[in-house]
Design a protein around this motif. Structure first.
Motif, PDB file in Angstrom:
ATOM      1  N   LYS A 177       7.709   8.192  -2.834  1.00 59.49           N
ATOM      2  CA  LYS A 177       7.196   9.459  -3.183  1.00 59.49           C
ATOM      3  C   LYS A 177       7.937   9.628  -5.023  1.00 59.49           C
ATOM      4  O   LYS A 177       6.640  10.415  -4.788  1.00 59.49           O
ATOM      5  CB  LYS A 177       7.318  10.676  -2.234  1.00 59.49           C
ATOM      6  CG  LYS A 177       6.097  11.607  -1.609  1.00 59.49           C
ATOM      7  CD  LYS A 177       7.096  12.294   0.206  1.00 59.49           C
ATOM      8  CE  LYS A 177       5.429  12.623   0.755  1.00 59.49           C
ATOM      9  NZ  LYS A 177       4.328  12.177   0.976  1.00 59.49           N
ATOM     10  N   LYS A 209      -6.132   2.812  -4.940  1.00 59.61           N
ATOM     11  CA  LYS A 209      -4.905   4.109  -4.995  1.00 59.61           C
ATOM     12  C   LYS A 209      -4.083   3.421  -4.832  1.00 59.61           C
ATOM     13  O   LYS A 209      -3.470   2.314  -3.553  1.00 59.61           O
ATOM     14  CB  LYS A 209      -5.109   4.454  -4.869  1.00 59.61           C
ATOM     15  CG  LYS A 209      -6.397   4.740  -3.378  1.00 59.61           C
ATOM     16  CD  LYS A 209      -7.055   6.649  -2.977  1.00 59.61           C
ATOM     17  CE  LYS A 209      -7.975   6.589  -3.789  1.00 59.61           C
ATOM     18  NZ  LYS A 209      -9.650   7.083  -3.212  1.00 59.61           N
ATOM     19  N   VAL A 210      -2.589   4.268  -4.063  1.00 62.04           N
ATOM     20  CA  VAL A 210      -1.778   3.938  -3.338  1.00 62.04           C
ATOM     21  C   VAL A 210      -1.532   4.770  -2.395  1.00 62.04           C
ATOM     22  O   VAL A 210      -1.505   5.971  -2.679  1.00 62.04           O
ATOM     23  CB  VAL A 210      -0.289   3.390  -3.810  1.00 62.04           C
ATOM     24  CG1 VAL A 210      -0.900   1.463  -4.469  1.00 62.04           C
ATOM     25  CG2 VAL A 210       0.102   4.159  -4.958  1.00 62.04           C
ATOM     26  N   LYS A 211      -0.749   4.748  -1.255  1.00 58.11           N
ATOM     27  CA  LYS A 211      -0.290   6.007  -0.816  1.00 58.11           C
ATOM     28  C   LYS A 211       1.078   6.001  -0.612  1.00 58.11           C
ATOM     29  O   LYS A 211       1.974   4.786  -1.246  1.00 58.11           O
ATOM     30  CB  LYS A 211      -0.366   6.056   1.156  1.00 58.11           C
ATOM     31  CG  LYS A 211      -1.528   5.116   0.641  1.00 58.11           C
ATOM     32  CD  LYS A 211      -1.715   5.640   2.680  1.00 58.11           C
ATOM     33  CE  LYS A 211      -3.774   5.011   3.258  1.00 58.11           C
ATOM     34  NZ  LYS A 211      -3.790   4.363   4.396  1.00 58.11           N
ATOM     35  N   THR A 212       2.499   7.024  -0.311  1.00 58.64           N
ATOM     36  CA  THR A 212       3.084   7.493  -0.658  1.00 58.64           C
ATOM     37  C   THR A 212       4.032   7.824   0.779  1.00 58.64           C
ATOM     38  O   THR A 212       3.514   8.223   1.351  1.00 58.64           O
ATOM     39  CB  THR A 212       3.029   8.712  -1.782  1.00 58.64           C
ATOM     40  OG1 THR A 212       3.311   9.548  -1.136  1.00 58.64           O
ATOM     41  CG2 THR A 212       3.131   8.215  -2.924  1.00 58.64           C
ATOM     42  N   THR A 213       5.466   7.206   0.048  1.00 58.42           N
ATOM     43  CA  THR A 213       6.453   7.101   1.481  1.00 58.42           C
ATOM     44  C   THR A 213       8.033   7.608   1.684  1.00 58.42           C
ATOM     45  O   THR A 213       7.904   6.906   0.775  1.00 58.42           O
ATOM     46  CB  THR A 213       5.719   5.925   2.570  1.00 58.42           C
ATOM     47  OG1 THR A 213       6.600   6.140   3.518  1.00 58.42           O
ATOM     48  CG2 THR A 213       6.562   4.783   2.246  1.00 58.42           C
ATOM     49  N   GLN A 264       3.504  13.446  -4.542  1.00 57.44           N
ATOM     50  CA  GLN A 264       1.733  13.058  -3.463  1.00 57.44           C
ATOM     51  C   GLN A 264       1.880  12.688  -2.450  1.00 57.44           C
ATOM     52  O   GLN A 264       2.365  11.611  -2.344  1.00 57.44           O
ATOM     53  CB  GLN A 264       0.885  13.824  -4.883  1.00 57.44           C
ATOM     54  CG  GLN A 264       1.024  11.993  -5.270  1.00 57.44           C
ATOM     55  CD  GLN A 264       1.889  12.484  -6.545  1.00 57.44           C
ATOM     56  OE1 GLN A 264       3.231  12.578  -6.746  1.00 57.44           O
ATOM     57  NE2 GLN A 264       0.717  12.580  -7.895  1.00 57.44           N
ATOM     58  N   ASP A 265       0.949  12.651  -1.727  1.00 60.43           N
ATOM     59  CA  ASP A 265       0.713  11.562  -0.822  1.00 60.43           C
ATOM     60  C   ASP A 265      -0.022  10.356  -1.218  1.00 60.43           C
ATOM     61  O   ASP A 265       0.690   9.683  -0.599  1.00 60.43           O
ATOM     62  CB  ASP A 265      -0.042  11.882   0.795  1.00 60.43           C
ATOM     63  CG  ASP A 265       0.680  13.354   1.351  1.00 60.43           C
ATOM     64  OD1 ASP A 265       2.144  13.529   1.145  1.00 60.43           O
ATOM     65  OD2 ASP A 265       0.433  14.098   1.688  1.00 60.43           O
ATOM     66  N   GLU A 266      -1.209  10.908  -1.782  1.00 58.43           N
ATOM     67  CA  GLU A 266      -1.589   9.621  -2.887  1.00 58.43           C
ATOM     68  C   GLU A 266      -1.612   9.215  -3.979  1.00 58.43           C
ATOM     69  O   GLU A 266      -1.951  10.895  -4.476  1.00 58.43           O
ATOM     70  CB  GLU A 266      -3.037   8.638  -1.805  1.00 58.43           C
ATOM     71  CG  GLU A 266      -4.118   8.063  -1.802  1.00 58.43           C
ATOM     72  CD  GLU A 266      -5.513   8.589  -1.413  1.00 58.43           C
ATOM     73  OE1 GLU A 266      -5.721   7.915   0.142  1.00 58.43           O
ATOM     74  OE2 GLU A 266      -6.515   9.041  -1.773  1.00 58.43           O
ATOM     75  N   ASP A 325       0.561  -1.263   0.164  1.00 58.06           N
ATOM     76  CA  ASP A 325       0.300   0.080   0.036  1.00 58.06           C
ATOM     77  C   ASP A 325       0.658   1.093  -0.165  1.00 58.06           C
ATOM     78  O   ASP A 325       0.424   2.034  -0.200  1.00 58.06           O
ATOM     79  CB  ASP A 325      -0.942   0.010   1.047  1.00 58.06           C
ATOM     80  CG  ASP A 325      -2.337  -1.255   0.675  1.00 58.06           C
ATOM     81  OD1 ASP A 325      -2.462  -0.641  -0.002  1.00 58.06           O
ATOM     82  OD2 ASP A 325      -2.673  -1.544   1.622  1.00 58.06           O
ATOM     83  N   PHE A 326       2.596   1.086  -0.159  1.00 57.71           N
ATOM     84  CA  PHE A 326       2.446   2.345  -0.029  1.00 57.71           C
ATOM     85  C   PHE A 326       4.473   2.444  -0.918  1.00 57.71           C
ATOM     86  O   PHE A 326       4.754   1.177  -1.463  1.00 57.71           O
ATOM     87  CB  PHE A 326       3.856   2.302   1.496  1.00 57.71           C
ATOM     88  CG  PHE A 326       3.556   2.365   2.710  1.00 57.71           C
ATOM     89  CD1 PHE A 326       2.564   3.997   2.679  1.00 57.71           C
ATOM     90  CD2 PHE A 326       2.232   2.244   3.277  1.00 57.71           C
ATOM     91  CE1 PHE A 326       1.744   4.013   4.316  1.00 57.71           C
ATOM     92  CE2 PHE A 326       1.597   1.692   4.479  1.00 57.71           C
ATOM     93  CZ  PHE A 326       1.177   2.846   5.006  1.00 57.71           C
TER      94      PHE A 326
END
Length: 411
Positions: A14, A311-315, A288-290, A10-11
């Protein structure tokens, strides 16, 4: 029907380009009932099919016609130098005895392998039924052949574009290919490719028991179908779609449009088993964060599932990027075995035995970890035959066959 989707992770980073693997799962309603089938046997009746093969085919078809339900319909088309319809798609409730009698009385095969004429006549048989009559049924072709397609003079064809086009454009009729006998005598790549385009199974039947096993598996699947026409509908596609493959209950890799933002993917019928797809995408992180990837829903026999937004989250944390969903990982490994089989064949055909050997070793390890015993044994035989300089056609065909039968059930 319920639809769910989850990512392998899920991550994602970024910034920069990254890939994501998404597992889309479909579960039919518990109340779903079996739907009847329109089944057409498309049988090679060229001279090479004579003797024991012809006796085996007639016996198997007769038994299958006897085992199907009264509300199923069956048709038989033969192709040799020309194609002919032995009997049209008709109800077994009224015609079972006449069909079995016609199969018993089939003349011995002769002539060349004019598959083009056979395919055209087969699909025309479905067109003879009006649209209202075809809905909420499984529409399926079972191709049985032991040879290479030829022209009317018997010369082997080297290009298969026209066959692939015929199958691909009939996207609501599925096709399963059965290669009979030694894979040295037929093109397993071609039959497997037609089956991919037809969103069906592929069987390498180099012995009587494998022939019966393949046909019985097909009948079991058709008799347990609860959806006749399942289509995945992709919308709001923001990522680049690299590959879409069904991974359960068996593997099928689909042709996909280039960079379309919205598209539909017919996938054929569906049984009561869980049906799973892997969607592999490539995206770009821009701080972006997502990041949205795509939305997906399924349409089936006039109904719809809900729409799922993926969708995916970024890290920027390495620990987040190392998280892997085990179900998605296992599904990816199952698909990799199938894809490696294709790469092994390509390496052998190009003469790069060292690369083929490395791929065989890697694939054997993955298949063994997955518990795919038949694939593991076929890979071991393949490695021995490569070292000995023997023909590997049967081993490669067996790997194609067995690697597709994942029966992958993900909880």
């Amino acid at each position: 029907m319920k639809i769910t989707a989850k990512n392998g992770s899920d991550f994602r980073p970024k910034d920069g380009e990254f890939s994501t693997t998404t597992l889309v799962e479909l579960v039919p309603n518990a109340s779903s009932k079996r739907i009847p089938a329109n089944i057409l046997f498309l049988v090679d009746a060229s001279s090479s099919m004579g003797g024991d093969k012809w006796s085996m085919v007639r016996t198997a078809m007769n038994e299958l016609v006897g085992s199907l339900k009264d509300d199923d319909r069956v048709s038989l088309v033969l192709f040799g130098t020309n194609a002919r319809e032995v009997f049209p798609l008709a109800s077994l409730a009224e015609n079972r005895g006449a069909m079995q009698d016609a199969i018993r009385k089939l003349e011995n095969p002769s002539g060349v392998t004019n598959l083009e004429a056979g395919l055209k006549m087969a699909y025309k048989a479905f067109e003879a039924r009006d649209q209202a009559d075809r809905v909420k049924r499984v529409n399926h072709v079972i191709l049985l052949t032991d040879g290479f397609p030829t022209d009317n003079q018997g010369y082997r064809l080297e290009k298969f574009d026209k066959f692939e086009k015929i199958v691909a454009e009939h996207e609501h009729i599925t096709l399963t290919g059965v290669g009979i006998g030694s894979a040295d005598d037929y093109d397993s790549d071609f039959i497997s490719r037609l089956s991919e385009l037809g969103r069906g199974s592929y069987y390498h039947a180099n012995a009587m028991d494998k022939f019966k096993e393949g046909l019985q598996a097909e009948m079991q699947k058709l008799q347990s179908s609860v959806v006749g026409d399942l289509t995945l509908k992709f919308t709001n596609v923001s990522a680049r779609v690299m590959r879409i493959a069904r991974v359960a209950p068996e593997i099928v890799i689909y042709d996909i449009p280039g960079n379309a933002k919205n598209f539909e993917l017919p996938t054929g019928s569906m049984t009561k088993d869980l049906t799973s797809f892997l969607v592999q995408t490539s995206s770009q992180g821009n701080g972006q964060d997502e990041i949205p990837l795509f939305s997906v829903e399924a349409t089936y026999d006039g109904a719809n599932t809900e729409k799922v937004d993926v969708k995916v989250k970024t890290t920027e944390r390495e620990a987040d990027l190392g998280q892997v969903d085990q179900d998605v990982f296992r599904a990816s490994q199952v698909l990799q075995v199938h894809l490696n089989g294709q790469q092994i064949q390509a390496s052998l055909e190009s003469g790069d035995k060292d690369k083929a050997t490395r791929l065989i070793q890697n694939t054997t390890r993955i298949a063994s970890n997955l518990g795919q015993d038949k694939v593991t044994r076929a890979l071991t035989r393949l490695a021995n035959d490569v070292r000995a300089g023997k023909s590997v056609a049967n081993e490669l065909a067996t790997i194609k066959d067995e690697a597709k039968k994942t029966k992958l059930l993900i909880s």
